[in-house]
Motif scaffolding. Structure first.
Motif, mmCIF file in Angstrom:
data_model
loop_
_atom_site.group_PDB
_atom_site.id
_atom_site.type_symbol
_atom_site.label_atom_id
_atom_site.label_comp_id
_atom_site.label_asym_id
_atom_site.label_seq_id
_atom_site.Cartn_x
_atom_site.Cartn_y
_atom_site.Cartn_z
ATOM 1 N N TRP A 145 0.609 -1.164 0.010
ATOM 2 C CA TRP A 145 -0.143 -0.071 -0.040
ATOM 3 C C TRP A 145 1.003 1.355 0.037
ATOM 4 C CZ3 TRP A 145 -4.043 1.830 -1.967
ATOM 5 C CH2 TRP A 145 -4.562 2.955 -1.221
ATOM 6 N N PRO A 146 1.961 1.420 1.029
ATOM 7 C CA PRO A 146 2.658 2.645 0.688
ATOM 8 C C PRO A 146 3.486 2.578 -0.875
ATOM 9 C CG PRO A 146 3.126 1.345 2.779
ATOM 10 C CD PRO A 146 2.706 0.854 1.785
ATOM 11 N N ARG A 149 0.547 4.107 -2.894
ATOM 12 C CA ARG A 149 0.320 5.134 -3.187
ATOM 13 C C ARG A 149 1.590 6.241 -2.843
ATOM 14 N NH1 ARG A 149 -2.945 7.574 1.522
ATOM 15 N NH2 ARG A 149 -1.401 8.523 1.882
ATOM 16 N N ARG A 150 2.624 6.170 -3.188
ATOM 17 C CA ARG A 150 3.941 7.099 -3.123
ATOM 18 C C ARG A 150 3.784 7.048 -5.051
ATOM 19 N NH1 ARG A 150 9.122 3.442 -2.371
ATOM 20 N NH2 ARG A 150 8.007 3.545 -0.462
#
Length: 154
Positions: A145-146, A149-150
Protein backbone atom coordinates in the motif's frame (compact mmCIF):
# COMPACT_ATOMS: atom_id res chain seq x y z
CA UNK A 1 29.64 -4.75 -5.35
CA UNK A 2 26.58 -4.71 -3.10
CA UNK A 3 22.94 -4.82 -4.05
CA UNK A 4 21.18 -1.53 -4.60
CA UNK A 5 18.53 -0.32 -2.19
CA UNK A 6 15.83 -1.08 -4.78
CA UNK A 7 17.11 -4.65 -5.18
CA UNK A 8 17.18 -5.18 -1.42
CA UNK A 9 13.64 -3.81 -1.13
CA UNK A 10 12.45 -6.11 -3.94
CA UNK A 11 14.06 -9.10 -2.18
CA UNK A 12 12.34 -8.14 1.09
CA UNK A 13 9.01 -8.06 -0.74
CA UNK A 14 9.69 -11.53 -2.16
CA UNK A 15 10.51 -12.67 1.39
CA UNK A 16 7.20 -11.28 2.61
CA UNK A 17 5.30 -13.27 -0.01
CA UNK A 18 7.30 -16.40 0.84
CA UNK A 19 6.20 -15.91 4.45
CA UNK A 20 2.61 -16.34 3.26
CA UNK A 21 3.62 -19.51 1.36
CA UNK A 22 4.96 -20.92 4.64
CA UNK A 23 1.89 -19.90 6.67
CA UNK A 24 -1.20 -22.13 6.71
CA UNK A 25 -4.22 -20.61 5.01
CA UNK A 26 -6.39 -22.12 7.70
CA UNK A 27 -5.89 -23.99 10.96
CA UNK A 28 -8.80 -26.41 11.38
CA UNK A 29 -9.91 -28.26 14.50
CA UNK A 30 -12.56 -30.84 13.58
CA UNK A 31 -13.84 -33.52 15.94
CA UNK A 32 -10.71 -33.31 18.07
CA UNK A 33 -8.32 -33.56 15.10
CA UNK A 34 -6.08 -30.69 14.04
CA UNK A 35 -5.20 -29.98 10.39
CA UNK A 36 -3.24 -27.16 8.78
CA UNK A 37 -4.25 -26.16 5.25
CA UNK A 38 -1.14 -24.62 3.69
CA UNK A 39 -1.20 -23.11 0.20
CA UNK A 40 0.69 -26.16 -1.04
CA UNK A 41 -0.59 -29.04 1.17
CA UNK A 42 -2.75 -30.34 4.00
CA UNK A 43 -0.65 -31.19 7.05
CA UNK A 44 -1.97 -33.47 9.79
CA UNK A 45 0.47 -33.29 12.72
CA UNK A 46 -0.77 -36.38 14.65
CA UNK A 47 0.52 -38.62 13.14
CA UNK A 48 2.48 -36.45 10.74
CA UNK A 49 0.99 -36.75 7.27
CA UNK A 50 1.27 -34.39 4.29
CA UNK A 51 -1.15 -34.37 1.35
CA UNK A 52 0.03 -32.05 -1.39
CA UNK A 53 -2.52 -29.86 -3.17
CA UNK A 54 -1.92 -31.58 -6.50
CA UNK A 55 -2.53 -35.02 -4.95
CA UNK A 56 -5.64 -33.78 -3.16
CA UNK A 57 -7.07 -32.40 -6.38
CA UNK A 58 -6.15 -35.17 -8.80
CA UNK A 59 -5.64 -38.38 -6.78
CA UNK A 60 -8.03 -38.15 -3.85
CA UNK A 61 -10.93 -36.16 -5.32
CA UNK A 62 -12.56 -35.81 -8.70
CA UNK A 63 -10.70 -32.57 -9.41
CA UNK A 64 -11.48 -28.91 -8.88
CA UNK A 65 -15.05 -29.07 -10.21
CA UNK A 66 -15.97 -31.89 -7.81
CA UNK A 67 -15.11 -29.85 -4.72
CA UNK A 68 -17.63 -27.81 -2.75
CA UNK A 69 -17.19 -24.06 -3.32
CA UNK A 70 -15.40 -23.46 -0.01
CA UNK A 71 -12.76 -26.07 -0.90
CA UNK A 72 -12.39 -24.60 -4.39
CA UNK A 73 -11.13 -21.47 -2.63
CA UNK A 74 -7.99 -23.35 -1.58
CA UNK A 75 -6.44 -23.77 -5.06
CA UNK A 76 -7.79 -20.38 -6.19
CA UNK A 77 -6.11 -18.60 -3.27
CA UNK A 78 -2.92 -20.54 -3.96
CA UNK A 79 -3.06 -19.55 -7.64
CA UNK A 80 -3.39 -15.86 -6.72
CA UNK A 81 -0.51 -16.21 -4.26
CA UNK A 82 1.65 -17.87 -6.92
CA UNK A 83 0.84 -15.04 -9.33
CA UNK A 84 1.83 -12.47 -6.67
CA UNK A 85 5.13 -14.30 -6.13
CA UNK A 86 5.74 -14.46 -9.89
CA UNK A 87 5.04 -10.72 -10.20
CA UNK A 88 7.46 -9.97 -7.36
CA UNK A 89 10.16 -12.17 -8.93
CA UNK A 90 9.75 -10.48 -12.32
CA UNK A 91 9.89 -7.10 -10.61
CA UNK A 92 13.13 -8.03 -8.84
CA UNK A 93 14.64 -9.29 -12.11
CA UNK A 94 13.62 -6.29 -14.23
CA UNK A 95 13.64 -3.50 -11.67
CA UNK A 96 10.10 -2.50 -12.68
CA UNK A 97 7.07 -3.28 -10.59
CA UNK A 98 3.46 -2.24 -10.52
CA UNK A 99 2.70 -2.53 -6.79
CA UNK A 100 -1.02 -2.49 -7.55
CA UNK A 101 -0.66 -5.80 -9.38
CA UNK A 102 1.53 -7.60 -6.86
CA UNK A 103 -0.20 -6.17 -3.80
CA UNK A 104 -3.62 -6.73 -5.31
CA UNK A 105 -2.85 -10.38 -6.05
CA UNK A 106 -1.53 -10.83 -2.52
CA UNK A 107 -4.69 -9.27 -1.05
CA UNK A 108 -6.87 -11.34 -3.40
CA UNK A 109 -5.17 -14.53 -2.22
CA UNK A 110 -5.89 -13.60 1.39
CA UNK A 111 -9.52 -12.69 0.75
CA UNK A 112 -10.08 -15.87 -1.23
CA UNK A 113 -8.59 -17.98 1.54
CA UNK A 114 -11.21 -16.55 3.94
CA UNK A 115 -13.83 -18.46 1.96
CA UNK A 116 -11.98 -21.65 2.85
CA UNK A 117 -11.99 -20.86 6.57
CA UNK A 118 -15.62 -19.72 6.58
CA UNK A 119 -16.61 -22.94 4.82
CA UNK A 120 -15.08 -24.99 7.60
CA UNK A 121 -16.72 -22.77 10.22
CA UNK A 122 -20.14 -23.40 8.69
CA UNK A 123 -19.79 -27.14 9.31
CA UNK A 124 -20.79 -28.64 12.66
CA UNK A 125 -18.08 -29.36 15.24
CA UNK A 126 -15.39 -27.48 13.32
CA UNK A 127 -13.32 -24.46 14.20
CA UNK A 128 -11.16 -22.69 11.66
CA UNK A 129 -8.77 -19.76 11.95
CA UNK A 130 -7.82 -17.98 8.68
CA UNK A 131 -4.16 -17.45 9.58
CA UNK A 132 -2.61 -17.15 6.12
CA UNK A 133 -5.39 -14.96 4.80
CA UNK A 134 -4.83 -12.48 7.59
CA UNK A 135 -1.07 -12.54 7.01
CA UNK A 136 -1.53 -11.99 3.25
CA UNK A 137 -3.87 -9.04 3.72
CA UNK A 138 -1.70 -7.42 6.40
CA UNK A 139 1.41 -7.79 4.22
CA UNK A 140 -0.41 -6.37 1.18
CA UNK A 141 -1.38 -3.36 3.27
CA UNK A 142 1.95 -3.02 5.10
CA UNK A 143 4.32 -3.67 2.18
CA UNK A 144 2.48 -2.71 -1.00
CA UNK A 145 0.00 0.00 0.00
CA UNK A 146 2.78 2.57 0.69
CA UNK A 147 4.22 1.79 -2.77
CA UNK A 148 0.82 2.28 -4.39
CA UNK A 149 0.40 5.62 -2.63
CA UNK A 150 3.91 6.71 -3.62
CA UNK A 151 3.17 5.85 -7.28
CA UNK A 152 -0.08 7.84 -7.13
CA UNK A 153 1.81 11.03 -6.21
CA UNK A 154 4.45 10.83 -8.97
Amino acid sequence: MGATADTRAALRRIGAILLVVLTPWTAVLANGEFTLVFPWALVDPEPLHVTFLHDYLFRFTGGFASLPPFLQAWPLATLALGAALAAALVAAATGHEDPRLTGGLLALSGITSFRLAFGFLARPNQTAIPVGGLVAIVLAWWVYWPLVRREAYK
